[in-house]
Write a protein that holds these residues in place. Structure first.
Motif, PDB file in Angstrom:
ATOM      1  N   ASP A 298       6.672   5.870 -10.052  1.00 39.30           N
ATOM      2  CA  ASP A 298       7.048   7.047 -10.836  1.00 39.30           C
ATOM      3  C   ASP A 298       6.709   6.771 -12.305  1.00 39.30           C
ATOM      4  O   ASP A 298       7.305   5.874 -12.922  1.00 39.30           O
TER       5      ASP A 298
ATOM      6  N   VAL B  41      -3.101  -2.011  -7.180  1.00 37.30           N
ATOM      7  CA  VAL B  41      -2.502  -0.714  -7.498  1.00 37.30           C
ATOM      8  C   VAL B  41      -3.625   0.225  -7.942  1.00 37.30           C
ATOM      9  O   VAL B  41      -4.458  -0.149  -8.780  1.00 37.30           O
TER      10      VAL B  41
ATOM     11  N   ALA C 177      -2.512   5.188 -11.096  1.00 38.84           N
ATOM     12  CA  ALA C 177      -1.154   4.853 -11.521  1.00 38.84           C
ATOM     13  C   ALA C 177      -1.074   4.665 -13.024  1.00 38.84           C
ATOM     14  O   ALA C 177       0.015   4.693 -13.605  1.00 38.84           O
TER      15      ALA C 177
ATOM     16  N   ARG D  36       4.902   3.727  -4.133  1.00 35.25           N
ATOM     17  CA  ARG D  36       4.621   4.845  -5.019  1.00 35.25           C
ATOM     18  C   ARG D  36       5.368   4.629  -6.331  1.00 35.25           C
ATOM     19  O   ARG D  36       6.586   4.398  -6.320  1.00 35.25           O
TER      20      ARG D  36
ATOM     21  N   GLU E 297       0.824  -1.216   0.000  1.00 39.47           N
ATOM     22  CA  GLU E 297       0.000   0.000   0.000  1.00 39.47           C
ATOM     23  C   GLU E 297       0.852   1.257   0.000  1.00 39.47           C
ATOM     24  O   GLU E 297       0.442   2.291  -0.523  1.00 39.47           O
ATOM     25  N   ARG E 298       2.039   1.189   0.587  1.00 34.87           N
ATOM     26  CA  ARG E 298       2.913   2.380   0.649  1.00 34.87           C
ATOM     27  C   ARG E 298       3.702   2.607  -0.632  1.00 34.87           C
ATOM     28  O   ARG E 298       4.386   3.623  -0.781  1.00 34.87           O
TER      29      ARG E 298
END
Length: 285
Positions: A173, A241, A245, A171, A168-169
């Motif tokens: 790019d 996800v 995203a 991230r 969940e954390r």
């Protein structure tokens, strides 16, 4: 007396709440499923399902029939085994994908062992692609695996959707290659993930490879990257996800049962049939 075939059909409709899905599971036309349910309702004298344009639901009498039907079929099976004077024996070579092993396999095998204690089970847990290859080579009697696009056969057990999952954390790019956690070849989810990313022009790099689902899950929980996985079987500690995203859709996935074409003897065929019946009768993950 109630017809066992009608009771089995009733239980499958009650499980799927769909005459169409019940037909797929049982290998019957939808019209045959409807006819068997109508005949059972006529024998009972009461409706067992409430049907409308929105779907199918059990009536109060249908809920009561669930327990009766299971009891009748179990008693019928015990009686048939007794008077046949024979019990299943021999060795069954069963292959299962790891997704299934970590969900429903223990309860299925517990029931199978209780009913058929003299069958020796040889269990192979592998990638779906590897299981397809071993089945084709005559090294397995029964396989439960993801359906392969180049091997479209098999009896549908359940259908789901492949999704991207990660911690969940995590991230991502969008300007950097997508970090992937994948099975080695011939993993079917690996092949699907790479094909979809290439088709959509999304750059990627493999950050972790493991032949074990537990290994992939550990890497994903550590935040190394994302992996493709069946939506209904997402392991604890991981989550889909988010759509923001912008990752491409992975499409559906189907789990199927496949029987070996060159089974060694009648005992292996009978054992494979019984285990396949138990898998099809169980709850969908």
């Amino acid at each position: 007396m109630y017809d066992p075939s009608q009771l089995r059909t009733f239980l499958m409709v009650a499980k799927t709440l769909s005459f169409t899905q019940a037909g797929h599971r049982l290998g019957l036309r939808q019209s045959t499923v409807s006819q068997q349910v109508r005949r059972l309702e006529a024998a009972v004298g009461r409706p067992l399902f409430a049907r409308d344009t929105h779907g199918v639901e059990l009536t109060e009498d249908g809920e009561a029939m669930l327990g009766f039907a299971r009891t009748i079929l179990e008693a019928n099976e015990r009686a048939a085994n007794w008077f046949r004077g024979t019990r299943l024996r021999g060795r069954l070579r069963f292959g299962a994908s790891e997704d299934f092993v970590l969900s429903r396999l223990p309860e299925i095998l517990e029931g199978f062992r209780r009913d058929h204690p003299e069958v020796d089970l040889e269990l192979t847990v592998e990638l779906s692609g590897t299981l397809h290859e071993r089945l084709a080579a005559g090294k397995l009697d029964l396989v439960l695996a993801k359906r392969s696009e180049d091997r479209p056969g098999g009896r549908l057990v359940w259908r789901d959707k492949l999704v991207w999952i990660g911690a969940e954390r995590l991230r991502l790019d969008p300007d950097r290659p997508l970090p992937l956690i994948v099975f080695p070849p011939p993993g079917l989810t690996r092949a699907r993930a790479l094909e979809v990313l290439e088709r959509h022009g999304r750059s990627w790099r493999i950050v972790c490879t493991s032949g074990s689902l537990n290994g992939l899950v550990a890497a994903a929980r550590a935040g190394l990257g994302v992996m493709a996985h069946t939506r209904g079987l997402i392991p604890p500690g991981l989550a889909p996800v988010p759509d923001r995203a912008g990752l491409p859709d992975l499409g559906p996935v189907e789990f199927v049962l496949l029987h070996g074409r060159r089974q060694r003897d009648s005992a292996a065929r009978a054992a494979a049939d019984r285990l396949a019946t138990a898998i099809l009768a169980g709850p969908v993950p």
